[in-house]
Design a protein around this motif. Sequence first.
Motif, PDB file in Angstrom:
ATOM      1  N   ILE A   1       0.854  -1.192   0.000  1.00 30.96           N
ATOM      2  CA  ILE A   1       0.000   0.000   0.000  1.00 30.96           C
ATOM      3  C   ILE A   1       0.890   1.242   0.000  1.00 30.96           C
ATOM      4  O   ILE A   1       1.953   1.252   0.644  1.00 30.96           O
ATOM      5  CB  ILE A   1      -0.982  -0.027   1.208  1.00 30.96           C
ATOM      6  N   CYS A   2       0.467   2.281  -0.723  1.00 32.21           N
ATOM      7  CA  CYS A   2       1.262   3.506  -0.792  1.00 32.21           C
ATOM      8  C   CYS A   2       0.896   4.432   0.368  1.00 32.21           C
ATOM      9  O   CYS A   2      -0.104   4.229   1.057  1.00 32.21           O
ATOM     10  CB  CYS A   2       1.064   4.193  -2.133  1.00 32.21           C
ATOM     11  N   THR A   3       1.709   5.456   0.546  1.00 29.88           N
ATOM     12  CA  THR A   3       1.510   6.384   1.657  1.00 29.88           C
ATOM     13  C   THR A   3       0.140   7.070   1.600  1.00 29.88           C
ATOM     14  O   THR A   3      -0.523   7.206   2.625  1.00 29.88           O
ATOM     15  CB  THR A   3       2.620   7.460   1.635  1.00 29.88           C
ATOM     16  N   ASP A   4      -0.286   7.475   0.406  1.00 29.22           N
ATOM     17  CA  ASP A   4      -1.568   8.171   0.266  1.00 29.22           C
ATOM     18  C   ASP A   4      -2.744   7.293   0.672  1.00 29.22           C
ATOM     19  O   ASP A   4      -3.636   7.734   1.401  1.00 29.22           O
ATOM     20  CB  ASP A   4      -1.769   8.647  -1.182  1.00 29.22           C
ATOM     21  N   CYS A   5      -2.752   6.049   0.189  1.00 26.83           N
ATOM     22  CA  CYS A   5      -3.843   5.131   0.521  1.00 26.83           C
ATOM     23  C   CYS A   5      -3.803   4.768   1.999  1.00 26.83           C
ATOM     24  O   CYS A   5      -4.842   4.654   2.641  1.00 26.83           O
ATOM     25  CB  CYS A   5      -3.777   3.879  -0.336  1.00 26.83           C
ATOM     26  N   LEU A   6      -2.598   4.609   2.519  1.00 23.28           N
ATOM     27  CA  LEU A   6      -2.433   4.290   3.932  1.00 23.28           C
ATOM     28  C   LEU A   6      -2.953   5.442   4.793  1.00 23.28           C
ATOM     29  O   LEU A   6      -3.645   5.228   5.789  1.00 23.28           O
ATOM     30  CB  LEU A   6      -0.946   4.023   4.214  1.00 23.28           C
TER      31      LEU A   6
ATOM     32  N   VAL B   1       3.780  -1.554  -7.004  1.00 24.06           N
ATOM     33  CA  VAL B   1       2.434  -1.124  -7.363  1.00 24.06           C
ATOM     34  C   VAL B   1       1.531  -1.235  -6.138  1.00 24.06           C
ATOM     35  O   VAL B   1       1.443  -2.285  -5.511  1.00 24.06           O
ATOM     36  CB  VAL B   1       1.887  -1.975  -8.533  1.00 24.06           C
ATOM     37  N   CYS B   2       0.877  -0.141  -5.807  1.00 27.41           N
ATOM     38  CA  CYS B   2      -0.049  -0.112  -4.676  1.00 27.41           C
ATOM     39  C   CYS B   2      -1.252  -1.001  -4.983  1.00 27.41           C
ATOM     40  O   CYS B   2      -1.837  -0.899  -6.062  1.00 27.41           O
ATOM     41  CB  CYS B   2      -0.490   1.321  -4.412  1.00 27.41           C
ATOM     42  N   SER B   3      -1.632  -1.854  -4.041  1.00 30.11           N
ATOM     43  CA  SER B   3      -2.749  -2.776  -4.277  1.00 30.11           C
ATOM     44  C   SER B   3      -4.093  -2.064  -4.171  1.00 30.11           C
ATOM     45  O   SER B   3      -5.128  -2.633  -4.475  1.00 30.11           O
ATOM     46  CB  SER B   3      -2.683  -3.949  -3.302  1.00 30.11           C
ATOM     47  N   HIS B   4      -4.086  -0.813  -3.739  1.00 31.99           N
ATOM     48  CA  HIS B   4      -5.331  -0.046  -3.616  1.00 31.99           C
ATOM     49  C   HIS B   4      -5.559   0.869  -4.813  1.00 31.99           C
ATOM     50  O   HIS B   4      -6.597   0.803  -5.454  1.00 31.99           O
ATOM     51  CB  HIS B   4      -5.341   0.765  -2.311  1.00 31.99           C
ATOM     52  N   CYS B   5      -4.580   1.739  -5.117  1.00 33.69           N
ATOM     53  CA  CYS B   5      -4.787   2.713  -6.204  1.00 33.69           C
ATOM     54  C   CYS B   5      -4.063   2.317  -7.494  1.00 33.69           C
ATOM     55  O   CYS B   5      -4.187   2.997  -8.502  1.00 33.69           O
ATOM     56  CB  CYS B   5      -4.365   4.118  -5.757  1.00 33.69           C
ATOM     57  N   ARG B   6      -3.294   1.238  -7.457  1.00 28.48           N
ATOM     58  CA  ARG B   6      -2.606   0.710  -8.640  1.00 28.48           C
ATOM     59  C   ARG B   6      -1.521   1.631  -9.189  1.00 28.48           C
ATOM     60  O   ARG B   6      -1.081   1.463 -10.323  1.00 28.48           O
ATOM     61  CB  ARG B   6      -3.588   0.366  -9.777  1.00 28.48           C
TER      62      ARG B   6
END
Length: 68
Positions: free
Chosen positions: A19-24, A54-59
Motif C-alpha cells: 500500500i502507498c503512503t496516500d492510501c495508507l 504497485v499499490c494494491s489499492h490505487c494501482r
Amino acid sequence: MDAPHHLINEFLRQHPGFICTDCLARAVNLPPSQVSMVTHRLRSDRAFSLTLGVCSHCRAERTVIKAA
Ligand SMILES: [Zn+2]
C-alpha cells in the motif's frame, strides 16, 4: 510506541499487500505527512518491507509498504 505508529502497524498487519503512503493515510485517517514520517522509520524495521512497487489499492507505481 506513539499512536500513529501503532495505527499504521496494526493496519499493515491486518491488511496484507503493498500500500502507498496516500492510501495508507486515507485508511488510517491521518495526514500523509505524518504517515510518511512513520513509514520512513519503518524502513529500518525488519517486520516491514518498503519498496518501489504497485499499490494494491490505487494501482499507482510508487513507494509502497507491507508487513513482511
Ligand atoms: Zn495507493
